[in-house]
Write an enzyme that holds these catalytic residues in place. Structure first.
Site, mmCIF file in Angstrom:
data_model
loop_
_atom_site.group_PDB
_atom_site.id
_atom_site.type_symbol
_atom_site.label_atom_id
_atom_site.label_comp_id
_atom_site.label_asym_id
_atom_site.label_seq_id
_atom_site.Cartn_x
_atom_site.Cartn_y
_atom_site.Cartn_z
ATOM 1 N N TYR A 171 1.244 5.615 -0.436
ATOM 2 C CA TYR A 171 0.710 6.760 0.318
ATOM 3 C C TYR A 171 0.934 7.940 -0.612
ATOM 4 C CZ TYR A 171 0.342 9.397 4.840
ATOM 5 O OH TYR A 171 -0.021 10.193 5.902
ATOM 6 N N HIS A 200 -4.008 13.718 0.573
ATOM 7 C CA HIS A 200 -4.278 12.815 1.696
ATOM 8 C C HIS A 200 -3.174 12.919 2.757
ATOM 9 C CE1 HIS A 200 -5.370 9.303 4.022
ATOM 10 N NE2 HIS A 200 -4.251 8.695 3.703
ATOM 11 N N TYR A 209 0.349 1.842 16.053
ATOM 12 C CA TYR A 209 1.166 2.006 14.845
ATOM 13 C C TYR A 209 2.617 2.440 15.083
ATOM 14 C CZ TYR A 209 1.438 7.086 14.103
ATOM 15 O OH TYR A 209 1.748 8.404 14.197
ATOM 16 N N SER A 267 -9.715 -5.949 3.155
ATOM 17 C CA SER A 267 -9.691 -4.966 2.076
ATOM 18 C C SER A 267 -10.574 -5.553 0.974
ATOM 19 C CB SER A 267 -8.267 -4.753 1.546
ATOM 20 O OG SER A 267 -7.366 -4.483 2.594
ATOM 21 N N ASP A 279 0.849 -1.187 0.000
ATOM 22 C CA ASP A 279 0.000 0.000 0.000
ATOM 23 C C ASP A 279 0.888 1.242 0.000
ATOM 24 O OD1 ASP A 279 -2.487 1.188 -0.105
ATOM 25 O OD2 ASP A 279 -2.732 1.259 2.067
ATOM 26 N N THR A 287 -4.930 6.065 0.036
ATOM 27 C CA THR A 287 -6.154 6.867 -0.076
ATOM 28 C C THR A 287 -5.975 7.982 -1.099
ATOM 29 O OG1 THR A 287 -6.593 6.436 2.233
ATOM 30 C CG2 THR A 287 -7.830 8.237 1.220
ATOM 31 N N GLN A 292 -5.528 1.854 15.022
ATOM 32 C CA GLN A 292 -4.317 2.359 14.362
ATOM 33 C C GLN A 292 -3.548 3.331 15.253
ATOM 34 O OE1 GLN A 292 -5.234 4.026 10.507
ATOM 35 N NE2 GLN A 292 -3.120 4.632 10.071
ATOM 36 N N LYS A 346 -5.530 -2.422 9.829
ATOM 37 C CA LYS A 346 -5.749 -2.514 8.382
ATOM 38 C C LYS A 346 -5.894 -3.950 7.901
ATOM 39 C CE LYS A 346 -4.279 1.855 7.281
ATOM 40 N NZ LYS A 346 -4.871 2.794 6.311
#
Lengths: 419, 419
Positions: free
Chosen positions: A128, A133, A243, A256, A126, A347, A239, A252
């Site tokens: 970023y 965002h 994290y 998904s 994933d 995102t 989270q 997460k």
């Protein structure tokens, strides 16, 4: 390029025009799952079409169409996939085509089919890569200095969980987990109270790369098969507590969701747009030029009490880091890619809208109002989240369909209690 | 339990005693890879043994022994694996056994075999479960407050990269990547100058769990097949620059190495010891009692100029979070486990020694001296790292063999230059 009119009736606003022809895995009646291609309201049953002699198979072994995932088909490579798509466009527009003659045997109504996870996903990464965002989320934590120093120098990413990636329509149980109440020193356990969606795109790898050998930005797109809509469900309260220092884990990895139809890179070709200028200029291995983003309209709706409310409209064109940069960065250490790997964008937010509730509610400080009059900070049990996406020009629409998932209450039992 | 003397000559200090019988994937001559069991200096070719009628197959389909990974065998479940191990112990100790009669056809010298990656790894999760490691590393960054507030409340973990996990003996190329020079604002690109090993154990999952349904601590071990030595190679300089806010990515994903022989959980049963008392007491879903750690001696050697220097000796008994707690935590949100998933412990340090150079050099402040007189802060090209591990009581030794990897210089070309 403008194609002739097809013999099949395709609505002008269908996501699945002749210019699209996305691949997926479907089943119907009591047949085992196999490869299908979406066109209008229909699915072309590729194994049946091949059996009926309606496809020039070329280098494609018929057996790949009887697999329960697209992996074997994807592994044939971009030229083979392109050839299949070209043949289908030809067969769908020539009135005397072999496909037309056997249409009643090889076309299945989408409404009558069950869609399955299209790909056996190997590693899921994933990124970023949306500046909006990263900035919006950064502001919630560090108002004076939202972007961390590395952000504009490299496409930040982390490894995600592949086992819990499910196809659109699969219900999502609200996760249980540890959270830390404000001001407390000890955590508490219970259902997440900050369940969020994340609007993303996922790129699927269709070619293995060798371990130890980086893939350059120039050749990166050879490694791509296609693209899906992706909802990376997130529990913001879990989270926040878990994290540091190694990144998100349980917040997460519970689920998904992906859309069932994989839109090929060739179908996206006509919708290329420039990606944002990079300032500062990145290191040489990350420099690209050309139109490397895609003009894809994206939207998120929340359905509550049978009414849908669109809570976000944005576009993938705003993504700061393009897919070539992501692949070049991912492999620059020698990390290898494999057929079936999924690279998600993170995102997608933009000037027009934000792709998750964390941003839409400004970190929980304001409510999002739904059409039924109710308000949300985070998702409630029973809510369904629907992500849609499409590209459009005057004579062609290439859409992803949708990825949807409804929230079920948290589970309260363990595996041994199932028996 | 004491077993009779085997008819096969096994050295008393062999890692692969009758009490061990680990499983792996091997090939020899021009035969395709298949399942083998290590005993003394030998490998039992399980497909050949089954074909020769030297195994009561019970519920085990002979075909699983002809697979090129252990996944199908593992998926048979712990009772089946236990039965196979019991049959082998019986066959190896009865002078008139069927296995003895066909020994010349089914025993292959380890020295003549090639070992392969034993398992097709699905998702790889790396925990951070050594209190000494987390404290030592934390001190380097936060001298006053080394442990983050969450550390004693949950087993911190993150998702790792499965594609680049390789079997012992595979050379490791030094990764290229971005790093930030001290005091600089812009990163530079080049070979990592802080290449490190990490001494870990990896637990392999042998049973699927259902998505949405947590696995409790009570049933967690039913989901385990066995254990391997694991070296999670790390580039500390790349890590320092990239890891905020989503955790390590490129700094860890270029390679991890596993030992070729998977020691079954049954073989470790006799070496259980108590895990450290948890203070504060964790939340109920993480509470365990009983002897849930394993007394495994672990050591790391660096081989340079043909001379080995042991740089770390420690024991897995010190791990703060036990494997049941790791599995219960991993699945508490409903995240599902699949056969072939790997759960690694994170770097194992203890009162006697530290499992990585970052700690051994106190963050690069002091040198480690090797037997050839040279010194190291981090690994040099040509260095080979060898991790060994074993459990021992008076009449039984259960060892892992070793996992080794030699450092090759960084690559300087891209995939398209290969052609």
């Amino acid at each position: 390029m403008t194609l002739p009119t097809p013999w099949l009736d395709i609505a002008p606003d269908s996501d699945f025009s002749l210019y699209n022809l996305p691949f997926g895995i479907f089943s119907h009646d009591s047949e085992p799952p196999g490869v299908g291609v979406a066109v209008g309201e229909w699915i072309i049953d590729m194994a049946a079409a091949a059996r009926a002699g309606a496809l020039h198979l070329g280098k494609v072994p018929e057996s790949v169409y009887r697999e329960s995932t697209l992996n074997a088909f994807m592994a044939l490579g971009r030229p083979a996939v392109r050839e299949v798509r070209n043949i289908l466009q030809e067969q769908l527009t020539q009135p005397d085509s072999a496909l037309h003659r056997v249409a009643d045997r090889v076309l299945v109504r989408q409404a009558a089919a069950t869609m399955h996870l299209p790909v056996a996903i190997g590693d899921y990464t994933d990124f970023y890569s949306s500046l909006e965002h990263a900035t919006n989320v950064g502001k919630l934590f560090r108002p004076e200095n939202p972007l961390l120093p590395n952000w504009k120098h490299l496409p930040v990413a982390y490894h995600g969980r592949a086992s819990s990636i499910v196809v659109s329509g699969t219900p999502i149980h609200r996760p249980n987990g540890q959270t830390i109440p404000a001001g407390a020193t000890n955590p508490v356990f219970g259902p997440s109270e900050a369940l969020d969606f994340e609007l993303e795109l996922g790129f699927l790898i269709g070619k293995d790369s060798a371990m130890g050998i980086p893939v350059s930005t120039y050749e990166a797109e050879e490694y791509l098969f296609g693209c899906v809509l992706f909802n990376d469900w997130s529990a913001r309260d879990i989270q926040r507590w878990e994290y540091q220092p190694l990144g998100p884990f349980l917040s997460k990895n519970f689920a998904s969701s992906v859309s069932p139809w994989v839109v090929t890179m060739d179908a996206l070709e006509d919708f290329r747009v420039s990606d944002p200028e990079k300032n500062p200029e990145p290191l040489p291995y990350l420099r690209t030029s050309g139109a490397l983003n895609f003009d894809l309209n994206l939207e998120v709706a929340i359905k509550a009490d049978a009414m849908e409310t669109t809570v976000c409209r944005t576009n993938a064109r705003h993504l700061y880091w393009n897919i070539r940069q992501q692949i070049a960065h991912h492999t620059v250490t020698g990390c290898n890619l494999r057929v079936g790997d999924l690279l998600a964008t993170g995102t997608i937010s933009g000037p027009e809208g934000s792709g998750c509730l964390l941003e839409l509610t400004d970190g929980g400080k304001k409510q999002v109002r739904l059409s039924d009059g109710s308000e949300r900070i985070y998702l409630q049990d029973g809510d369904e989240v629907i992500i849609r996406g499409f590209a459009e020009r005057k004579d062609a629409r290439v859409g992803f369909g949708e990825v949807r998932g409804a929230i079920r209450p948290a589970q309260s039992h363990f595996a041994h209690e199932e028996n």
